[in-house]
Design an enzyme around this catalytic site. Structure first.
Site, PDB file in Angstrom:
ATOM      1  N   ASP A   1      22.129 -23.431  -6.420  1.00  0.00           N
ATOM      2  CA  ASP A   1      22.720 -23.546  -5.105  1.00  0.00           C
ATOM      3  C   ASP A   1      22.743 -25.009  -4.621  1.00  0.00           C
ATOM      4  O   ASP A   1      23.740 -25.506  -4.110  1.00  0.00           O
ATOM      5  CB  ASP A   1      21.847 -22.679  -4.186  1.00  0.00           C
ATOM      6  CG  ASP A   1      22.324 -22.693  -2.779  1.00  0.00           C
ATOM      7  OD1 ASP A   1      23.524 -22.447  -2.599  1.00  0.00           O
ATOM      8  OD2 ASP A   1      21.503 -22.941  -1.867  1.00  0.00           O
TER       9      ASP A   1
ATOM     10  N   ASP B   1      17.307 -23.063 -22.618  1.00  0.00           N
ATOM     11  CA  ASP B   1      16.044 -22.445 -22.220  1.00  0.00           C
ATOM     12  C   ASP B   1      15.049 -23.604 -22.222  1.00  0.00           C
ATOM     13  O   ASP B   1      14.763 -24.174 -23.278  1.00  0.00           O
ATOM     14  CB  ASP B   1      15.668 -21.378 -23.255  1.00  0.00           C
ATOM     15  CG  ASP B   1      14.253 -20.885 -23.062  1.00  0.00           C
ATOM     16  OD1 ASP B   1      13.534 -21.435 -22.199  1.00  0.00           O
ATOM     17  OD2 ASP B   1      13.866 -19.957 -23.791  1.00  0.00           O
TER      18      ASP B   1
ATOM     19  N   ASP C   1      13.219 -37.342  -1.233  1.00  0.00           N
ATOM     20  CA  ASP C   1      12.959 -36.787   0.090  1.00  0.00           C
ATOM     21  C   ASP C   1      14.290 -37.015   0.804  1.00  0.00           C
ATOM     22  O   ASP C   1      14.615 -38.154   1.152  1.00  0.00           O
ATOM     23  CB  ASP C   1      11.826 -37.550   0.789  1.00  0.00           C
ATOM     24  CG  ASP C   1      11.540 -36.974   2.165  1.00  0.00           C
ATOM     25  OD1 ASP C   1      12.516 -36.626   2.870  1.00  0.00           O
ATOM     26  OD2 ASP C   1      10.368 -36.884   2.551  1.00  0.00           O
ATOM     27  N   HIS C   2      15.048 -35.965   0.988  1.00  0.00           N
ATOM     28  CA  HIS C   2      16.443 -36.192   1.415  1.00  0.00           C
ATOM     29  C   HIS C   2      16.524 -36.835   2.805  1.00  0.00           C
ATOM     30  O   HIS C   2      17.539 -37.420   3.158  1.00  0.00           O
ATOM     31  CB  HIS C   2      17.289 -34.918   1.308  1.00  0.00           C
ATOM     32  CG  HIS C   2      17.094 -33.940   2.412  1.00  0.00           C
ATOM     33  ND1 HIS C   2      16.050 -33.064   2.455  1.00  0.00           N
ATOM     34  CD2 HIS C   2      17.828 -33.682   3.527  1.00  0.00           C
ATOM     35  CE1 HIS C   2      16.143 -32.324   3.543  1.00  0.00           C
ATOM     36  NE2 HIS C   2      17.218 -32.668   4.225  1.00  0.00           N
TER      37      HIS C   2
ATOM     38  N   LYS D   1      19.051 -40.360   5.042  1.00  0.00           N
ATOM     39  CA  LYS D   1      19.790 -40.230   6.308  1.00  0.00           C
ATOM     40  C   LYS D   1      19.999 -41.605   6.944  1.00  0.00           C
ATOM     41  O   LYS D   1      19.075 -42.422   7.005  1.00  0.00           O
ATOM     42  CB  LYS D   1      19.033 -39.306   7.279  1.00  0.00           C
ATOM     43  CG  LYS D   1      18.987 -37.854   6.777  1.00  0.00           C
ATOM     44  CD  LYS D   1      18.387 -36.941   7.815  1.00  0.00           C
ATOM     45  CE  LYS D   1      18.164 -35.539   7.272  1.00  0.00           C
ATOM     46  NZ  LYS D   1      19.374 -34.778   7.003  1.00  0.00           N
TER      47      LYS D   1
ATOM     48  N   ASP E   1       6.588 -27.653   4.163  1.00  0.00           N
ATOM     49  CA  ASP E   1       8.044 -27.735   4.010  1.00  0.00           C
ATOM     50  C   ASP E   1       8.630 -28.977   4.693  1.00  0.00           C
ATOM     51  O   ASP E   1       9.555 -29.586   4.174  1.00  0.00           O
ATOM     52  CB  ASP E   1       8.674 -26.461   4.613  1.00  0.00           C
ATOM     53  CG  ASP E   1      10.153 -26.327   4.286  1.00  0.00           C
ATOM     54  OD1 ASP E   1      10.516 -26.529   3.113  1.00  0.00           O
ATOM     55  OD2 ASP E   1      10.946 -26.026   5.207  1.00  0.00           O
TER      56      ASP E   1
ATOM     57  N   HIS F   1       8.984 -35.019   5.062  1.00  0.00           N
ATOM     58  CA  HIS F   1       9.928 -35.658   5.984  1.00  0.00           C
ATOM     59  C   HIS F   1       9.246 -36.307   7.198  1.00  0.00           C
ATOM     60  O   HIS F   1       9.477 -37.481   7.494  1.00  0.00           O
ATOM     61  CB  HIS F   1      10.964 -34.644   6.488  1.00  0.00           C
ATOM     62  CG  HIS F   1      11.595 -33.816   5.403  1.00  0.00           C
ATOM     63  ND1 HIS F   1      11.936 -34.337   4.184  1.00  0.00           N
ATOM     64  CD2 HIS F   1      11.970 -32.508   5.359  1.00  0.00           C
ATOM     65  CE1 HIS F   1      12.478 -33.377   3.435  1.00  0.00           C
ATOM     66  NE2 HIS F   1      12.505 -32.261   4.121  1.00  0.00           N
TER      67      HIS F   1
HETATM   68  C1  BG6 Z   1      14.326 -29.016   3.706  1.00  0.00           C
HETATM   69  C2  BG6 Z   1      13.516 -27.805   4.032  1.00  0.00           C
HETATM   70  O1  BG6 Z   1      13.530 -29.982   3.063  1.00  0.00           O
HETATM   71  O2  BG6 Z   1      14.859 -29.582   4.904  1.00  0.00           O
HETATM   72  C3  BG6 Z   1      14.327 -26.783   4.814  1.00  0.00           C
HETATM   73  O3  BG6 Z   1      13.048 -27.205   2.826  1.00  0.00           O
HETATM   74  C4  BG6 Z   1      14.966 -27.435   6.021  1.00  0.00           C
HETATM   75  O4  BG6 Z   1      13.520 -25.686   5.216  1.00  0.00           O
HETATM   76  C5  BG6 Z   1      15.705 -28.701   5.624  1.00  0.00           C
HETATM   77  O5  BG6 Z   1      15.855 -26.494   6.615  1.00  0.00           O
HETATM   78  C6  BG6 Z   1      16.208 -29.442   6.837  1.00  0.00           C
HETATM   79  O6  BG6 Z   1      17.004 -30.506   6.439  1.00  0.00           O
HETATM   80  P1  BG6 Z   1      18.131 -31.099   7.375  1.00  0.00           P
HETATM   81  O7  BG6 Z   1      18.713 -32.224   6.590  1.00  0.00           O
HETATM   82  O8  BG6 Z   1      19.095 -29.996   7.645  1.00  0.00           O
HETATM   83  O9  BG6 Z   1      17.445 -31.530   8.629  1.00  0.00           O
END
Ligand code: BG6
Length: 478
Positions: free
Chosen positions: A16, A85, A177-178, A182, A235, A240
């Site tokens: 996904d 695999d 760490d996305h 930002k 989480d 974050h």
């Molecule tokens: C992810 C979490 O790291 O960040 C999710 O696992 C969360 O639970 C998401 O919804 C939030 O990211 P963003 O970019 O939408 O603030």
């Protein structure tokens, strides 16, 4: 700018995240000519897909961004699929054959990025197979991108690190760490260190408190099983929120290198004051779990799919964090995050002290999402006959057109990885120290009862106690 040469091998290509985030991000890099003819991607996963099917999935995932269908087709032609695999050595031998062929065909100069978008449990087996079957090249670079979580506590993170570093050196590991991708978060260092207005004032003498709020209106959606073993602290806070905290409080790095940048963050994370007892946690940390909304429209957490009907997993947390460094003595950093709050709002507020005990303070507000903007609140005279004080905002907000040109989170991070820039990826020492702090919350929670769950209705700003936490400091959540 010259486009980069590389072969990316993606584990978890049918997932996904790949379709939602990675293919669109890579497409934008392609459109912007950061990668072009010397780029290929091998997608692997268990499912037996053909190249053609894979390319169609990629095309579907970028459909809303395509201006030129021929160019999109050309992009998709760089994608290859091999069913794999991850525990089977033979599969890596086939993968290496295909990789070598594509290295030649696309002249990738031996540059390889291995991207694992699969359960962290599989990181060690994949990386050790990559080494054993010789997939790391001798010319060019080898880099590993992995998704969170990096371990489940300090102990497991340390074990994982020991396993991964048998194949990759620390400076070849790009931990995503996305939030560090930002735009507004990347801007924190510029705001802090490039403004005479802020740099000299950024300390305990002038800052009253800092607030970091990562509020979400969504619930756990279809991730109940994952969330049950996580909760909001693992989480959102361990990664974050603590990353944002470190960026807001670190000393100016001694140089522009990613090494010094990350050292400055490590220093903060090493000095977070851990909680020593249930009493300390009780007075500084508020946890919550959402119940059904007041109108019955939204489910409670315990009614979500794959969630235990008596679950004690926290979906909300607010905490007052202290940093054991002289420049931050007595400055509380308030953080909060929760699911099913009243709105999506990712914001930072830095509240400066008033002059001479006055209540007229200055505040810097950084809005990360859903809007992207900055506001500085200043005092002026109420215009007109009155001499009263008036607070006015100086604002800058990106309009939707400007925002659409900004690199998306994953796009910026993959770009940085291709460039070999580690600044926006977390070093093991950052992750390890963040875990040590977070572990101190869990260790004490384990000794405490959670009899009041659920304690906030879905669609509201969280439990009342989260307001009281700030009231004790004569402030409130901005
Ligand atoms: C992810 C979490 O790291 O960040 C999710 O696992 C969360 O639970 C998401 O919804 C939030 O990211 P963003 O970019 O939408 O603030």
């Amino acid at each position: 700018m010259k486009p980069h040469s590389l072969l990316m091998i993606l584990f978890g290509a049918t997932g996904d995240l790949a379709a939602r985030k990675l293919y669109p991000a890579i497409y934008r890099l392609y459109k912007n000519n950061h990668i072009s003819e010397h780029f290929a991607l091998i997608g692997t996963a268990r499912r037996p897909w053909s190249d053609n099917h894979f390319r169609q999935v990629v095309l579907d995932s970028i459909a809303d961004q395509v201006d030129d269908p021929d160019h999109a087709q050309e992009f998709a032609s760089h994608f290859y699929y091999q069913s794999n695999d991850v525990t089977d050595s033979d599969h890596y031998i086939h993968l290496q054959e295909l990789a070598q062929k594509l290295d030649q065909q696309y002249q990738t100069q031996g540059n390889r990025i291995f991207y694992i978008s699969l359960s962290p449990k599989l990181f060690p087996v994949i990386t050790s197979q990559l080494k054993a079957q010789g997939l790391l090249t001798n010319q060019g670079y080898n880099r590993l991108i992995i998704e969170k979580p990096f371990g489940y506590d300090y102990q497991t993170a340390a074990e994982l690190q020991a396993q991964l570093t048998q194949t990759f050196k620390e400076n070849q590991i790009y931990r995503i760490d996305h939030y560090l991708g930002k735009e507004a978060i990347a801007s924190i260092k510029n705001i802090r260190f490039n403004n005479t207005l802020f740099a000299p004032l950024w300390n305990k003498k002038y800052i009253d408190n800092i607030q970091i709020s990562l509020a979400e209106d969504i619930g756990v959606e279809d991730r109940g099983a994952y969330y049950e073993s996580s909760g909001v602290v693992k989480d959102m806070i361990q990664n974050h929120a603590l990353q944002i905290l470190a960026l807001l409080t670190m000393d100016e790095p001694v140089s522009q290198t990613s090494e010094d940048f990350r050292k400055a963050k490590i220093n903060i994370l090493q000095h977070l004051r851990p909680f020593q007892s249930p009493d300390q946690v009780n007075s500084n940390v508020v946890r919550g779990q959402y119940g059904p909304s007041l109108d019955g429209h939204l489910k409670g957490y315990r009614q979500e799919e794959n969630v235990a009907s008596d679950s004690t997993t926290e979906t909300f947390v607010a905490a007052k964090i202290s940093i054991n460094l002289p420049q931050w003595e007595g400055v509380p950093i308030f953080i909060r995050s929760g699911k099913r709050m009243d709105q999506k709002s990712t914001t930072i507020n830095v509240i400066f002290k008033g002059l001479n005990e006055s209540e007229m303070t200055n505040r810097l507000s950084i809005e990360i999402a859903p809007k992207l903007g900055y506001q500085l609140f200043l005092n002026i005279k109420e215009p007109g006959y009155s001499n009263a004080n008036k607070v006015i905002p100086f604002s800058y907000e990106l309009n939707s057109d400007q925002a659409s040109y900004m690199p998306q989170d994953y796009e910026r991070l993959i770009y940085d990885c291709i460039e070999g820039n580690l600044s926006n990826f977390t070093h093991f020492e950052e992750v390890a120290n963040a875990w040590k702090f977070v572990d101190s919350i869990y260790e004490n929670w384990e000794k405490m009862e959670t009899s009041d769950f659920p304690n906030y209705p879905a669609g509201c700003p969280g439990p009342k106690k989260a307001q009281e936490l700030l009231a004790k400091h004569q402030t409130y959540w901005y």
